[in-house]
Write a protein that holds these residues in place. Structure first.
Motif, mmCIF file in Angstrom:
data_model
loop_
_atom_site.group_PDB
_atom_site.id
_atom_site.type_symbol
_atom_site.label_atom_id
_atom_site.label_comp_id
_atom_site.label_asym_id
_atom_site.label_seq_id
_atom_site.Cartn_x
_atom_site.Cartn_y
_atom_site.Cartn_z
ATOM 1 N N ALA A 255 -1.737 -12.941 -1.580
ATOM 2 C CA ALA A 255 -3.416 -13.540 -1.739
ATOM 3 C C ALA A 255 -3.093 -14.988 -2.266
ATOM 4 O O ALA A 255 -3.867 -15.608 -1.870
ATOM 5 N N GLN A 256 -2.013 -15.196 -3.134
ATOM 6 C CA GLN A 256 -2.081 -16.708 -3.788
ATOM 7 C C GLN A 256 -1.574 -17.446 -2.355
ATOM 8 O O GLN A 256 -1.693 -18.628 -2.179
ATOM 9 N N LEU A 257 -0.812 -16.807 -1.568
ATOM 10 C CA LEU A 257 -0.269 -17.629 -0.340
ATOM 11 C C LEU A 257 -1.281 -17.907 0.734
ATOM 12 O O LEU A 257 -1.286 -18.743 1.785
ATOM 13 N N GLY A 258 -2.405 -16.955 0.721
ATOM 14 C CA GLY A 258 -3.289 -17.188 1.724
ATOM 15 C C GLY A 258 -3.865 -15.857 2.518
ATOM 16 O O GLY A 258 -4.544 -16.178 3.420
ATOM 17 N N TRP A 259 -3.217 -14.872 2.121
ATOM 18 C CA TRP A 259 -3.580 -13.576 3.141
ATOM 19 C C TRP A 259 -4.045 -12.714 2.134
ATOM 20 O O TRP A 259 -3.283 -11.741 1.415
ATOM 21 N N ASN A 260 -5.383 -12.442 2.050
ATOM 22 C CA ASN A 260 -6.048 -11.383 1.200
ATOM 23 C C ASN A 260 -6.114 -10.028 1.917
ATOM 24 O O ASN A 260 -7.033 -9.879 2.659
ATOM 25 N N SER A 261 -4.809 -9.502 2.034
ATOM 26 C CA SER A 261 -4.781 -8.289 2.995
ATOM 27 C C SER A 261 -5.543 -7.177 2.779
ATOM 28 O O SER A 261 -5.633 -6.675 1.478
ATOM 29 N N VAL A 262 -6.065 -6.438 3.424
ATOM 30 C CA VAL A 262 -6.703 -5.211 3.395
ATOM 31 C C VAL A 262 -5.537 -4.014 3.503
ATOM 32 O O VAL A 262 -5.122 -3.928 4.399
ATOM 33 N N LEU A 263 -5.693 -3.189 2.503
ATOM 34 C CA LEU A 263 -4.450 -2.209 2.428
ATOM 35 C C LEU A 263 -4.778 -0.967 2.971
ATOM 36 O O LEU A 263 -5.866 -0.502 3.086
ATOM 37 N N HIS A 264 -3.788 -0.419 3.752
ATOM 38 C CA HIS A 264 -3.889 0.713 4.607
ATOM 39 C C HIS A 264 -2.955 1.715 3.663
ATOM 40 O O HIS A 264 -1.665 1.646 4.331
ATOM 41 N N PRO A 265 -3.259 2.509 2.896
ATOM 42 C CA PRO A 265 -2.304 3.671 2.337
ATOM 43 C C PRO A 265 -1.642 4.777 3.170
ATOM 44 O O PRO A 265 -2.406 5.195 4.014
ATOM 45 N N VAL A 266 -0.352 4.477 3.179
ATOM 46 C CA VAL A 266 0.391 5.764 3.979
ATOM 47 C C VAL A 266 1.675 6.113 3.024
ATOM 48 O O VAL A 266 2.187 5.383 2.197
ATOM 49 N N ASN A 267 1.865 7.435 3.280
ATOM 50 C CA ASN A 267 3.239 7.956 2.592
ATOM 51 C C ASN A 267 4.360 7.243 3.196
ATOM 52 O O ASN A 267 4.834 7.621 4.211
ATOM 53 N N GLN A 268 4.894 6.558 2.406
ATOM 54 C CA GLN A 268 6.034 5.667 2.873
ATOM 55 C C GLN A 268 7.391 6.459 2.665
ATOM 56 O O GLN A 268 8.598 6.140 2.937
ATOM 57 N N ASP A 269 7.408 7.550 1.954
ATOM 58 C CA ASP A 269 8.532 8.252 1.594
ATOM 59 C C ASP A 269 9.261 8.939 3.098
ATOM 60 O O ASP A 269 10.459 9.164 3.292
ATOM 61 N N GLN A 270 8.233 9.324 3.940
ATOM 62 C CA GLN A 270 8.710 9.616 5.213
ATOM 63 C C GLN A 270 8.673 8.644 6.328
ATOM 64 O O GLN A 270 7.726 7.963 6.635
ATOM 65 N N HIS A 271 9.787 7.962 6.947
ATOM 66 C CA HIS A 271 9.955 7.157 7.867
ATOM 67 C C HIS A 271 9.168 7.418 9.177
ATOM 68 O O HIS A 271 8.537 6.815 9.681
ATOM 69 N N ALA A 272 9.001 8.903 9.387
ATOM 70 C CA ALA A 272 8.338 9.200 10.775
ATOM 71 C C ALA A 272 6.859 8.986 10.727
ATOM 72 O O ALA A 272 6.112 8.284 11.492
ATOM 73 N N LEU A 273 6.281 9.323 9.278
ATOM 74 C CA LEU A 273 4.918 8.677 9.166
ATOM 75 C C LEU A 273 4.570 7.083 8.941
ATOM 76 O O LEU A 273 3.586 6.631 9.724
ATOM 77 N N PHE A 274 5.695 6.417 8.823
ATOM 78 C CA PHE A 274 5.617 5.011 8.701
ATOM 79 C C PHE A 274 5.674 4.466 10.029
ATOM 80 O O PHE A 274 4.624 3.594 10.608
ATOM 81 N N LEU A 275 6.559 4.941 10.818
ATOM 82 C CA LEU A 275 6.486 4.704 12.197
ATOM 83 C C LEU A 275 5.257 4.976 12.965
ATOM 84 O O LEU A 275 4.975 4.243 13.750
ATOM 85 N N HIS A 276 4.765 6.259 12.864
ATOM 86 C CA HIS A 276 3.814 6.920 13.423
ATOM 87 C C HIS A 276 2.518 5.741 13.301
ATOM 88 O O HIS A 276 1.875 5.330 14.156
ATOM 89 N N ALA A 277 2.268 5.276 12.112
ATOM 90 C CA ALA A 277 0.994 4.648 11.658
ATOM 91 C C ALA A 277 1.346 3.298 12.532
ATOM 92 O O ALA A 277 0.248 2.764 12.925
ATOM 93 N N LEU A 278 2.233 2.616 12.373
ATOM 94 C CA LEU A 278 2.448 1.320 12.985
ATOM 95 C C LEU A 278 2.151 1.379 14.644
ATOM 96 O O LEU A 278 1.697 0.560 15.150
ATOM 97 N N GLN A 279 2.742 2.523 15.297
ATOM 98 C CA GLN A 279 2.580 2.743 16.688
ATOM 99 C C GLN A 279 1.297 3.071 17.262
ATOM 100 O O GLN A 279 0.971 2.881 18.441
#
Length: 342
Positions: A255-279
């Motif tokens: 936010a200080q750098l200029g990006w007030n990002s909207v967060l999308h929470p995902v269980n990042q312990d599981q790489h498959a869920l991380f990859l699926h969300a991005l794809q």
């Protein structure tokens, strides 16, 4: 004193005497211990574990689930403990339980007993025991190997010295401080910063974060990105309660750098869920060090549009008042890890 402090006695500073003490079996301290033991003969260690679990869980039902016993059975055991102590330890309400003043006093005096008993058992054991290590989600395998080699006695040149084995298991970063304090783990692996008092750490990996997106993402074709490019992108991020400290400071930095990002929470312990969300989500990007995704064919990494990006610092932590802290300081000096005190 941590659960496996007897291992770190072997790593004492030069000039100190590391020989185990041999108490006089007829001395006053032993006689006092015998008297104390007689007065608590009818106490059961499991009652202390039940009490501590209820304190930590906040409700009897949650504690019963963690202990894998029925709620009525746990309630009965807590009542028996209160009868033996002679005082109510909890105030019960529809929201859960709170400690009474007597319960707080009881907690203060007994919370070190399990760790001390385990230390005594480990000190008498003829064979080395394993150091339990809590690992937060998403730690790369190479970091675990580096920690394993360092703490178990391996040296960079391949030679070895006697040391303890490690038993790693998944533990949320938010829970590691409590487990360290009660001696249930000897070390933890977390992302800094983390709001834990009385903890020291050694930074194993310190890398800048960059943007990660699916190869099909509209921005993947851009070799360089701007804050304007990111203004309509959501940030795949940690679920509430995971990665405390780190999960709050990184979005604040962005936010200080200029990006007030909207967060999308995902269980990042599981790489498959991380990859699926991005794809499967067109306007979703994530943050990772470059090496974490460089071999992932479905993802693209791009640097953030700044010369001072937020960083991921993975660290080994342990209690500052435990002798494991001395071992960690020694290993950090040997490995060139930055040592961080609370």
């Amino acid at each position: 004193m941590s659960v496996l402090d007897e291992w770190t006695d072997r790593i004492a500073p030069e000039g100190t005497d590391t020989d185990p003490r041999n108490p006089d079996p007829t001395g006053d301290e032993v006689l006092r211990a015998m008297s104390d033991a007689r007065s608590v003969d009818d106490f059961d260690m499991r009652h202390l574990r039940y009490f501590l679990t209820v304190v930590r869980a906040g409700t009897v039902s949650a504690a019963a689930q963690e202990l894998r016993i029925s709620q009525p059975s746990l309630s009965q055991q807590i009542r028996r403990l209160e009868q033996r102590v002679g005082a109510a330890l909890f105030i019960r309400s529809s929201r859960g339980v709170e400690l009474t003043s007597g319960g707080r006093a009881f907690l203060r005096e007994i919370q070190g007993i399990p760790g001390q008993l385990r230390s005594a058992i480990a000190a008498a054991a003829p064979a080395p025991q394993a150091w339990p290590v809590g690992v937060c989600g998403g730690v790369p395998a190479e970091v675990l190997i580096e920690v394993q080699n360092a703490l178990s006695g391996s040296r960079p040149d391949g030679s070895r010295e006697t040391g303890g084995k490690l038993r790693m298991r998944s533990v949320d970063a938010a829970d590691q401080g409590e487990l360290l304090r009660h001696g249930e783990i000897a070390f933890g692996i977390v992302r800094l910063p983390i709001p834990m008092p009385h903890v020291v750490g050694a930074v194993v990996r310190d890398e800048p974060l960059g943007l990660v997106m699916a190869r099909e993402h509209p921005l993947a074709a851009h070799p360089e990105l701007t804050w304007q490019d990111l203004s309509r992108q959501r940030l795949l991020w940690y679920e509430e309660g995971c990665a405390p400290g780190f999960a709050e400071t990184v979005p604040a930095h962005l936010a200080q750098l200029g990006w007030n990002s909207v967060l999308h929470p995902v269980n990042q312990d599981q790489h498959a869920l991380f990859l699926h969300a991005l794809q499967t989500t067109a306007d979703l990007v994530a943050l990772r060090p470059h090496h974490a995704v460089e071999r992932e064919p479905h993802l693209v990494w791009r640097p953030l549009p700044t010369s001072r990006p937020p960083r991921e610092r993975l660290a080994v932590i342990t209690g500052s008042d435990c002798r494991t802290a001395r071992l960690l300081r020694k290993v950090a000096a040997e490995r060139g890890w930055a040592f961080v005190a609370d």
